[in-house]
Design a protein around this motif. Structure first.
Motif, PDB file in Angstrom:
ATOM      1  N   ALA A 302       0.841  -1.203   0.000  1.00 16.87           N
ATOM      2  CA  ALA A 302       0.000   0.000   0.000  1.00 16.87           C
ATOM      3  C   ALA A 302       0.870   1.245   0.000  1.00 16.87           C
ATOM      4  O   ALA A 302       2.097   1.157   0.101  1.00 16.87           O
ATOM      5  N   CYS A 303       0.215   2.402  -0.084  1.00 16.56           N
ATOM      6  CA  CYS A 303       0.912   3.693  -0.025  1.00 16.56           C
ATOM      7  C   CYS A 303       0.201   4.605   0.983  1.00 16.56           C
ATOM      8  O   CYS A 303      -0.993   4.442   1.226  1.00 16.56           O
ATOM      9  N   GLY A 304       0.918   5.569   1.497  1.00 19.31           N
ATOM     10  CA  GLY A 304       0.320   6.630   2.322  1.00 19.31           C
ATOM     11  C   GLY A 304      -0.415   6.100   3.535  1.00 19.31           C
ATOM     12  O   GLY A 304       0.051   5.196   4.246  1.00 19.31           O
ATOM     13  N   THR A 305      -1.586   6.649   3.768  1.00 20.03           N
ATOM     14  CA  THR A 305      -2.398   6.250   4.920  1.00 20.03           C
ATOM     15  C   THR A 305      -2.761   4.770   4.847  1.00 20.03           C
ATOM     16  O   THR A 305      -2.797   4.085   5.881  1.00 20.03           O
ATOM     17  N   SER A 306      -3.008   4.274   3.659  1.00 17.22           N
ATOM     18  CA  SER A 306      -3.358   2.849   3.521  1.00 17.22           C
ATOM     19  C   SER A 306      -2.204   1.960   3.993  1.00 17.22           C
ATOM     20  O   SER A 306      -2.412   0.868   4.533  1.00 17.22           O
ATOM     21  N   TYR A 307      -0.972   2.439   3.786  1.00 15.94           N
ATOM     22  CA  TYR A 307       0.200   1.699   4.274  1.00 15.94           C
ATOM     23  C   TYR A 307       0.174   1.646   5.804  1.00 15.94           C
ATOM     24  O   TYR A 307       0.470   0.607   6.408  1.00 15.94           O
ATOM     25  N   HIS A 308      -0.222   2.742   6.429  1.00 15.49           N
ATOM     26  CA  HIS A 308      -0.305   2.736   7.896  1.00 15.49           C
ATOM     27  C   HIS A 308      -1.366   1.747   8.382  1.00 15.49           C
ATOM     28  O   HIS A 308      -1.191   1.103   9.417  1.00 15.49           O
ATOM     29  N   ALA A 309      -2.455   1.624   7.647  1.00 16.75           N
ATOM     30  CA  ALA A 309      -3.470   0.616   8.022  1.00 16.75           C
ATOM     31  C   ALA A 309      -2.827  -0.772   7.978  1.00 16.75           C
ATOM     32  O   ALA A 309      -3.039  -1.614   8.858  1.00 16.75           O
ATOM     33  N   GLY A 310      -2.015  -0.993   6.955  1.00 16.21           N
ATOM     34  CA  GLY A 310      -1.319  -2.287   6.837  1.00 16.21           C
ATOM     35  C   GLY A 310      -0.394  -2.535   8.020  1.00 16.21           C
ATOM     36  O   GLY A 310      -0.306  -3.652   8.533  1.00 16.21           O
ATOM     37  N   LEU A 311       0.286  -1.476   8.471  1.00 18.47           N
ATOM     38  CA  LEU A 311       1.208  -1.644   9.610  1.00 18.47           C
ATOM     39  C   LEU A 311       0.455  -2.058  10.875  1.00 18.47           C
ATOM     40  O   LEU A 311       0.954  -2.857  11.669  1.00 18.47           O
ATOM     41  N   VAL A 312      -0.739  -1.502  11.073  1.00 19.43           N
ATOM     42  CA  VAL A 312      -1.537  -1.906  12.242  1.00 19.43           C
ATOM     43  C   VAL A 312      -1.926  -3.382  12.085  1.00 19.43           C
ATOM     44  O   VAL A 312      -1.826  -4.180  13.028  1.00 19.43           O
ATOM     45  N   ALA A 313      -2.345  -3.726  10.867  1.00 24.47           N
ATOM     46  CA  ALA A 313      -2.830  -5.095  10.624  1.00 24.47           C
ATOM     47  C   ALA A 313      -1.758  -6.137  10.904  1.00 24.47           C
ATOM     48  O   ALA A 313      -2.055  -7.262  11.310  1.00 24.47           O
ATOM     49  N   ARG A 314      -0.499  -5.764  10.709  1.00 25.84           N
ATOM     50  CA  ARG A 314       0.575  -6.726  10.972  1.00 25.84           C
ATOM     51  C   ARG A 314       0.526  -7.207  12.431  1.00 25.84           C
ATOM     52  O   ARG A 314       0.669  -8.388  12.717  1.00 25.84           O
ATOM     53  N   TYR A 315       0.296  -6.264  13.347  1.00 22.35           N
ATOM     54  CA  TYR A 315       0.222  -6.645  14.762  1.00 22.35           C
ATOM     55  C   TYR A 315      -0.942  -7.613  14.977  1.00 22.35           C
ATOM     56  O   TYR A 315      -0.834  -8.597  15.695  1.00 22.35           O
ATOM     57  N   ALA A 483       0.930   6.665  15.506  1.00 18.86           N
ATOM     58  CA  ALA A 483       1.810   7.838  15.633  1.00 18.86           C
ATOM     59  C   ALA A 483       2.257   8.283  14.236  1.00 18.86           C
ATOM     60  O   ALA A 483       2.279   9.483  13.921  1.00 18.86           O
ATOM     61  N   LEU A 484       2.584   7.323  13.376  1.00 17.56           N
ATOM     62  CA  LEU A 484       2.973   7.663  11.994  1.00 17.56           C
ATOM     63  C   LEU A 484       1.827   8.371  11.269  1.00 17.56           C
ATOM     64  O   LEU A 484       2.020   9.354  10.558  1.00 17.56           O
ATOM     65  N   GLU A 485       0.636   7.838  11.474  1.00 18.42           N
ATOM     66  CA  GLU A 485      -0.532   8.407  10.795  1.00 18.42           C
ATOM     67  C   GLU A 485      -0.843   9.811  11.332  1.00 18.42           C
ATOM     68  O   GLU A 485      -1.196  10.710  10.568  1.00 18.42           O
ATOM     69  N   GLY A 486      -0.697   9.997  12.645  1.00 20.78           N
ATOM     70  CA  GLY A 486      -0.922  11.326  13.227  1.00 20.78           C
ATOM     71  C   GLY A 486       0.049  12.341  12.644  1.00 20.78           C
ATOM     72  O   GLY A 486      -0.324  13.468  12.309  1.00 20.78           O
ATOM     73  N   ALA A 487       1.315  11.922  12.499  1.00 17.65           N
ATOM     74  CA  ALA A 487       2.327  12.822  11.942  1.00 17.65           C
ATOM     75  C   ALA A 487       2.017  13.120  10.472  1.00 17.65           C
ATOM     76  O   ALA A 487       2.146  14.264  10.009  1.00 17.65           O
ATOM     77  N   LEU A 488       1.591  12.100   9.735  1.00 17.13           N
ATOM     78  CA  LEU A 488       1.263  12.301   8.316  1.00 17.13           C
ATOM     79  C   LEU A 488       0.102  13.288   8.172  1.00 17.13           C
ATOM     80  O   LEU A 488       0.155  14.208   7.347  1.00 17.13           O
ATOM     81  N   LYS A 489      -0.931  13.103   8.986  1.00 17.58           N
ATOM     82  CA  LYS A 489      -2.083  14.013   8.907  1.00 17.58           C
ATOM     83  C   LYS A 489      -1.642  15.448   9.142  1.00 17.58           C
ATOM     84  O   LYS A 489      -2.032  16.356   8.424  1.00 17.58           O
ATOM     85  N   LEU A 490      -0.814  15.654  10.187  1.00 16.17           N
ATOM     86  CA  LEU A 490      -0.413  17.028  10.521  1.00 16.17           C
ATOM     87  C   LEU A 490       0.403  17.647   9.388  1.00 16.17           C
ATOM     88  O   LEU A 490       0.175  18.777   8.983  1.00 16.17           O
ATOM     89  N   LYS A 491       1.361  16.876   8.843  1.00 17.78           N
ATOM     90  CA  LYS A 491       2.173  17.486   7.775  1.00 17.78           C
ATOM     91  C   LYS A 491       1.354  17.713   6.510  1.00 17.78           C
ATOM     92  O   LYS A 491       1.516  18.731   5.847  1.00 17.78           O
TER      93      LYS A 491
END
Ligand code: G6P
Length: 612
Positions: A302-315, A483-491
């Motif tokens: 995935a890319c961007g925010t969708s990649y962050h969803a993938g990172l959560v799913a790994r756990y 945390a990654l997603e929060g930082a992405l949203k802010l930037k």
């Protein structure tokens, strides 16, 4: 990213083109333009908002036209680079990138064509014009010319005195709209939202298709040269989008609307499982029982925010199903030498279903012999959905704001369903445990609604952030991707430089940056890592850093000098990331409001990234 609208009808199509472009504004753009036939060509272009183009077009009438919003790739945003590009009486709009444009340009320059822009698109206009010298008509010329293009494109073409519009796609989205009622006509656009104003009957073009639109007829020819007759080979879909789905309603911004729609988006996505106590793999498609059965590992792309969803799913996947899971940024995976594994499930996550890198990464995996592919996507009939063997469609509804919010939380719901399904197949969940997870999942809409009620406090925090240049987001475990997603949203929307870090890494670098001007936002759920996280927070406080902590109702973290604490109403275990992302979305939204940035269309960004 670039948006296309084309219309040919007995009615005046100028308002249809303008309304269509307005509906595509969310994709991100820097200039806009249109070409009308009367029957000679009128071209209008402007840098900036569609509203400026609309003002220029006031009073124009036409029955044939093409229109475009441009997101600059080749050449700066300027009127001369804005589409349509013309060659004599022929005009072209284009979404995508032509990779062999330099060679083609040399050839066309040698043939005497004059270029007036820095774009790759102008090459297409001259190439079609040149091809017309030996082709019987515009349709044939577009077919011949597009066969010479490498790269990705969706195009719409018209020329003076011709009563057709010709469109083509290869690697960039394009659909046709079949006019209804007395106004009739035929249309094309980059996405359905642009055409809901005139029709719900849509045909999704396939890669390689070239279509001719006339007032009362269309024809589509596939890349292999066989003529396809509608509706036989390209089914007509009745769009279920409602006009309200793409209206702002009571909200000031789409991002705000979409944040607040999350309870409803989650509920709609979870409707698919109804009141079931146990999940069926069929949720992911008819072939899922067989395909998921032999899965030994998972690769998420995935890319961007969708990649962050993938990172959560790994756990979740590793913890619940005990199956190894790796998550990779699609643009990296597609170009690196990797070790293929045919027993691996490849999961592509994408809101739009059109992200060029994600699409290419799935194609790459398939070419390596990995046929077990699953799309988790918000747009039915999108390219990624069609590319994958299995699918799960989130029901977030159209997401217009460039910064993804409701698509993310619904992706998380879908990925949790996948983790539970894989866990069940691996024999690691008792019936009781499975039912418990489903109860927690079904409670999410209510839990998210309660988090949204924290908005006034978050707003107050936002006022303190707006003057900062940098921010650090910390999380641990399955909250690290949050945390990654929060930082992405802010930037993305406030242009504040922000980084997300696993809290345990703080002392390996970022601590050097911490001082009173660097706000540190920490996610502190009441989980097994809380005590460790508290030690990390002490390290920040000791360096004079200002801490903003999102804790759970029962997290033992107290506000003190330089430590601000906001408590989420519930403590949510495995699904806690779905709740903890919501205040971070609200925080970035309110910081952007204070800063006065363009929330829904942040500078330089696009919603649907259909180029590499
Ligand atoms: C763009 C958007 C992001 C999105 C990413 C992936 O960068 O601005 O919000 O997360 O693309 O998009 P996808 O549609 O594949 O989820």
């Amino acid at each position: 990213m670039c948006g296309i609208v084309a219309a040919v009808a007995a009615r005046n199509i100028v308002p249809v083109l303008i309304e269509g472009l307005t509906r595509l504004e969310y994709r991100g753009y820097d200039s806009a333009g249109l070409a009308l036939l009367n029957p000679t060509l009128t071209r209008l272009r402007s840098v900036g908002r569609v509203a400026e183009l609309a003002a220029q077009a006031a009073g124009q009438t036409a029955h044939h036209g093409i229109a475009h919003t441009r997101w600059a790739t080749h050449g700066v945003p300027s009127e001369r680079n804005a589409h349509p590009h013309v060659s004599a009486g022929l005009a072209v709009v284009h979404n995508g990138i032509i990779e062999n444009y330099v060679e083609l340009k040399q050839e066309l320059l040698a043939a005497g064509y004059v270029f007036n822009s820095d774009t790759d698109t102008e090459v297409i206009a001259h190439l079609i014009q040149h091809t017309l010298q030996s082709a019987p008509d515009l349709f044939a010329a577009v077919r011949l010319a597009t066969a010479r293009l490498t790269g990705a494109y969706a195009i719409a073409v018209l020329r003076e005195w011709d009563d057709s519009i010709v469109v083509a796609r290869h690697g960039a989205p394009l659909l046709l709209g079949l006019g209804q009622g007395e106004n009739g006509g035929n249309y094309a656009a980059s996405d359905a939202a642009a055409l809901l104003q005139v029709t719900r009957r849509m045909i999704y073009l396939e890669d390689g298709d070239v279509a001719e639109l006339r007032r009362d007829a269309i024809r589509i020819v596939a890349a292999d040269g066989t003529a396809a007759h509608v509706p036989a080979d390209r089914p007509v879909h009745e769009s279920t989008l409602s006009a309200d789905d793409v209206e702002l309603g009571e909200y000031r911004h789409y991002m705000q609307k979409e944040i607040f729609e999350q309870p409803q988006a989650l509920a709609a996505t979870l409707e698919m499982i109804g009141g079931a106590q146990t999940l069926s793999p069929n949720l992911f498609g008819v072939a899922a029982p067989e395909m998921l059965g032999g899965v030994r590992s998972v690769l998420i792309l995935a890319c961007g925010t969708s990649y962050h969803a993938g990172l959560v799913a790994r756990y979740w996947i590793e913890q619940l199903a005990g199956i190894p899971c790796s998550v990779e940024i699609a643009s990296e995976y597609r170009y690196r030498v990797s070790v293929p594994n045919s027993e691996q499930l490849v999961v592509a996550i994408s809101q739009s279903g059109e992200t060029a890198d994600t699409l290419a990464s799935v194609k790459h995996a398939r070419a390596l012999g990995m046929g077990r592919t699953l799309a988790i996507c918000n747009v039915p009939e999108s390219a990624i959905v069609r590319e994958c063997a299995l699918r799960f469609l989130t029901r977030a509804g159209p997401e217009i704001g460039v910064a993804s919010t409701k698509a993310f939380t619904t992706q998380l719901a879908a990925l949790f369903l996948l983790a539970v399904t894989l866990a069940k197949q691996a024999g690691r969940l008792s019936a009781g445990q499975e039912a418990e997870q489903l109860v927690a999942l079904r409670h999410l809409p209510v839990a998210v609604q309660k988090v949204l009620a924290l908005e006034p406090e978050i707003k107050a925090w936002a006022a303190r952030f707006a003057a900062k240049q940098h921010a650090l987001f910390l999380g641990r475990g399955h909250h690290y991707p949050i945390a990654l997603e929060g930082a992405l949203k802010l930037k993305e929307i406030s242009y504040i430089h922000a980084e997300g870090y696993p809290a345990g890494e703080l002392k390996h670098g970022p601590l050097a940056l911490v001082d009173k001007d660097m706000p540190v936002i920490s996610i502190a759920p009441n989980d097994a890592l809380l005590e460790k996280l508290k030690s990390n927070l002490k390290e920040v406080a000791a360096r004079g850093g200002e801490l903003y902590v999102f804790a759970d109702a029962d997290s033992a973290v107290d506000a003190e000098d330089g430590v601000h604490v906001l408590r989420l109403p519930e403590h949510y275990g495995l699904l806690s990331p779905v709740l903890h992302v919501v205040p971070l979305q609200l925080l970035s939204y309110h910081v952007a409001l204070v800063k006065g940035t363009d929330v829904d269309k942040p500078r330089n960004l696009a919603k649907s990234v259909t180029v590499e």
